[in-house]
Design an enzyme around this catalytic site. Sequence first.
Site, PDB file in Angstrom:
ATOM      1  N   HIS A 163       0.851  -1.191   0.000  1.00 56.40           N
ATOM      2  CA  HIS A 163       0.000   0.000   0.000  1.00 56.40           C
ATOM      3  C   HIS A 163       0.888   1.243   0.000  1.00 56.40           C
ATOM      4  O   HIS A 163       1.690   1.453   0.915  1.00 56.40           O
ATOM      5  CB  HIS A 163      -0.948  -0.012   1.208  1.00 56.40           C
ATOM      6  CG  HIS A 163      -2.042  -1.016   1.048  1.00 56.40           C
ATOM      7  ND1 HIS A 163      -2.587  -1.710   2.105  1.00 56.40           N
ATOM      8  CD2 HIS A 163      -2.686  -1.441  -0.066  1.00 56.40           C
ATOM      9  CE1 HIS A 163      -3.536  -2.518   1.641  1.00 56.40           C
ATOM     10  NE2 HIS A 163      -3.603  -2.381   0.335  1.00 56.40           N
ATOM     11  N   GLU A 166       1.598   3.807   2.979  1.00 54.35           N
ATOM     12  CA  GLU A 166       2.043   3.300   4.281  1.00 54.35           C
ATOM     13  C   GLU A 166       3.573   3.341   4.328  1.00 54.35           C
ATOM     14  O   GLU A 166       4.248   2.312   4.307  1.00 54.35           O
ATOM     15  CB  GLU A 166       1.449   1.899   4.491  1.00 54.35           C
ATOM     16  CG  GLU A 166      -0.083   1.954   4.480  1.00 54.35           C
ATOM     17  CD  GLU A 166      -0.783   0.610   4.312  1.00 54.35           C
ATOM     18  OE1 GLU A 166      -0.127  -0.437   4.424  1.00 54.35           O
ATOM     19  OE2 GLU A 166      -2.010   0.616   4.058  1.00 54.35           O
ATOM     20  N   SER A 293       0.559  -0.428   7.499  1.00 55.66           N
ATOM     21  CA  SER A 293       0.177   0.427   8.619  1.00 55.66           C
ATOM     22  C   SER A 293      -1.254   0.879   8.335  1.00 55.66           C
ATOM     23  O   SER A 293      -1.677   0.885   7.185  1.00 55.66           O
ATOM     24  CB  SER A 293       1.092   1.636   8.745  1.00 55.66           C
ATOM     25  OG  SER A 293       0.876   2.565   7.702  1.00 55.66           O
ATOM     26  N   TYR A 294      -2.080   1.227   9.319  1.00 57.40           N
ATOM     27  CA  TYR A 294      -1.647   1.371  10.685  1.00 57.40           C
ATOM     28  C   TYR A 294      -2.612   0.601  11.571  1.00 57.40           C
ATOM     29  O   TYR A 294      -3.566  -0.011  11.058  1.00 57.40           O
ATOM     30  CB  TYR A 294      -1.641   2.876  11.069  1.00 57.40           C
ATOM     31  CG  TYR A 294      -2.988   3.564  10.920  1.00 57.40           C
ATOM     32  CD1 TYR A 294      -3.859   3.682  12.008  1.00 57.40           C
ATOM     33  CD2 TYR A 294      -3.419   4.067   9.681  1.00 57.40           C
ATOM     34  CE1 TYR A 294      -5.088   4.311  11.877  1.00 57.40           C
ATOM     35  CE2 TYR A 294      -4.653   4.678   9.552  1.00 57.40           C
ATOM     36  CZ  TYR A 294      -5.481   4.781  10.646  1.00 57.40           C
ATOM     37  OH  TYR A 294      -6.706   5.382  10.496  1.00 57.40           O
ATOM     38  N   TYR A 344     -11.061  -7.158   9.985  1.00 54.79           N
ATOM     39  CA  TYR A 344     -12.248  -7.187   9.141  1.00 54.79           C
ATOM     40  C   TYR A 344     -12.054  -8.182   8.014  1.00 54.79           C
ATOM     41  O   TYR A 344     -10.943  -8.634   7.735  1.00 54.79           O
ATOM     42  CB  TYR A 344     -12.573  -5.810   8.555  1.00 54.79           C
ATOM     43  CG  TYR A 344     -11.392  -5.084   7.920  1.00 54.79           C
ATOM     44  CD1 TYR A 344     -10.995  -5.331   6.612  1.00 54.79           C
ATOM     45  CD2 TYR A 344     -10.668  -4.147   8.656  1.00 54.79           C
ATOM     46  CE1 TYR A 344      -9.922  -4.663   6.040  1.00 54.79           C
ATOM     47  CE2 TYR A 344      -9.587  -3.466   8.087  1.00 54.79           C
ATOM     48  CZ  TYR A 344      -9.226  -3.731   6.782  1.00 54.79           C
ATOM     49  OH  TYR A 344      -8.167  -3.075   6.228  1.00 54.79           O
ATOM     50  N   GLU A 366       0.280  -4.797  11.089  1.00 55.27           N
ATOM     51  CA  GLU A 366      -0.091  -3.386  10.953  1.00 55.27           C
ATOM     52  C   GLU A 366       0.747  -2.618  11.961  1.00 55.27           C
ATOM     53  O   GLU A 366       0.585  -2.774  13.170  1.00 55.27           O
ATOM     54  CB  GLU A 366      -1.586  -3.185  11.250  1.00 55.27           C
ATOM     55  CG  GLU A 366      -2.529  -3.890  10.280  1.00 55.27           C
ATOM     56  CD  GLU A 366      -2.697  -3.176   8.935  1.00 55.27           C
ATOM     57  OE1 GLU A 366      -2.192  -2.047   8.775  1.00 55.27           O
ATOM     58  OE2 GLU A 366      -3.329  -3.772   8.049  1.00 55.27           O
TER      59      GLU A 366
HETATM   60  O1  0X9 Z   1      -7.023  -3.675   4.287  1.00 53.68           O
HETATM   61  C1  0X9 Z   1      -5.875  -4.115   4.215  1.00 53.68           C
HETATM   62  O2  0X9 Z   1      -5.406  -4.548   3.181  1.00 53.68           O
HETATM   63  C2  0X9 Z   1      -5.004  -4.125   5.448  1.00 53.68           C
HETATM   64  N1  0X9 Z   1      -5.187  -2.929   6.201  1.00 53.68           N
HETATM   65  S1  0X9 Z   1      -4.599  -1.515   5.628  1.00 53.68           S
HETATM   66  O3  0X9 Z   1      -5.079  -0.444   6.459  1.00 53.68           O
HETATM   67  N2  0X9 Z   1      -3.024  -1.534   5.768  1.00 53.68           N
HETATM   68  O4  0X9 Z   1      -4.962  -1.375   4.267  1.00 53.68           O
HETATM   69  C3  0X9 Z   1      -5.399  -5.288   6.327  1.00 53.68           C
HETATM   70  C4  0X9 Z   1      -5.134  -6.610   5.739  1.00 53.68           C
HETATM   71  C5  0X9 Z   1      -5.254  -7.639   6.787  1.00 53.68           C
HETATM   72  N3  0X9 Z   1      -6.327  -8.479   6.594  1.00 53.68           N
HETATM   73  C6  0X9 Z   1      -7.589  -8.272   7.025  1.00 53.68           C
HETATM   74  N4  0X9 Z   1      -7.941  -7.886   8.170  1.00 53.68           N
HETATM   75  N5  0X9 Z   1      -8.498  -8.516   6.237  1.00 53.68           N
HETATM   76 ZN    ZN Z   2      -2.006  -1.617   4.021  1.00 49.75          ZN
END
Ligand code: 0X9
Ligand code: ZN
Length: 402
Positions: A163, A166, A293-294, A344, A366
């Site tokens: 990402h 980040e 992050s984060y 999530y 994260e």
């Molecule tokens: O949404 C994502 O890809 C990750 N968070 S971020 O804020 N860095 O974009 C989380 C990915 C981890 N997996 C899940 N919780 N689904």
């Molecule tokens: Zn990310």
Amino acid sequence: MKKFLVFGLIVLLFAQIAVARPYRVRVFLDSPAAAQRVTDSGLGLFSDNVAIPVTDLIVEPRQFPELWALRVPYQVIQLLPPNDAWKYEGLSDSDEYQSQYLRYENIIAKYDAWMSENPDLITKIQIGTTIQNRPIYAYRIFKNYRFDQVSPPRNAVFFCGIHAREWISPSVGMYVMDMLIQDLRNPSSQMHQKLADKCAVSIIPSLNPDGYVYTWDSVRLWRKNRRPNGGSSYGVDLNRNWPTGWNTGGGSSGNTNSETYRGPSPASERETQAARDYALSLQKVVAFIDFHSYGEYILWPWAYTNTVAAGASWLHTYGLQMQAAIAGVHGHTYTEGQAYQVLYEADGTTKDYFYSQFNAAAYTIELRDTGDYGFLLPEAQIFATQQEGYAGAKALLAAVVP
Ligand code: 0X9
Ligand code: ZN
């Protein structure tokens, strides 16, 4: 007098349009349907995820009609700095990476310097090329005393910078490489004893260089890669593009404007293909960390389903070891658990792929912080976060290598 006032107002109006500063807008979501409308929208995320009941968005002035179309209550929280105000002046061409963020070319120059100082330890592999023709590299570090042993029996793979915004992620990757060099030069260190002759570590300094460069030069809070989707739409979320569970559950979008656009097909993106093919070329991948992050989380599979992964007990055990190691550095206890449950739902993510493909101990970390600065983590916190990242990585390596 009145004339001047009108003239002044017009000048102000143009200045506002020219700068086009985005707003941080808080939306109040009362149902999964409302959350999905936000996921499918083209609005930027300021929160680290779309959550019920409260999510913060990044809304450009021109995007307010799209915000209204969501039909959710909202509140403007703050005017964010202009998109181009994030360029770091002064030290940005230096290679001092523990107190400042570096541009992409300076990150690669840093790894190249480490490689030329340590030719017996580090190799560089170009694993692919982006749509804007930037090379994607992996650097692999391995201490080998047994020269009969061409390739090590085990590999760990660390991703940085999937990402774009980040910035602390590539920054932590550099520190991990730097510390591994020091540890592998010191036969009495714990990591030396763990890794020498036994396990190679591959670090991808930035898996999304096009996006990263874009965050330095144009839009600081850009997340995706820079694939043209047609019209004025750009970018695929490289952490929704992986084949495992692609488009099966939720937490990704088919809208090309969405921050979590999953791409037209599984592994459609060059970055995904490059990293996947590189991982497949390694003999045995036992550990994987994707640095983001984060939020301060340690997350393990699955993210695409609520089902408990077959290896959950050891994923959890190693996760707790990483958590304790990180907390031992500066007292920050990162939240640990299955991604779907503690954060999530998200389908097509990296760690789900590494777990299903290799049965690797696969994690998303994260990094800092928990929301005060979010993606705009101050440089004063870089070093502490790097130490936490290395502590987590070390704990995982210690757990997977017998
Ligand atoms: O949404 C994502 O890809 C990750 N968070 S971020 O804020 N860095 O974009 C989380 C990915 C981890 N997996 C899940 N919780 N689904
Ligand atoms: Zn990310």
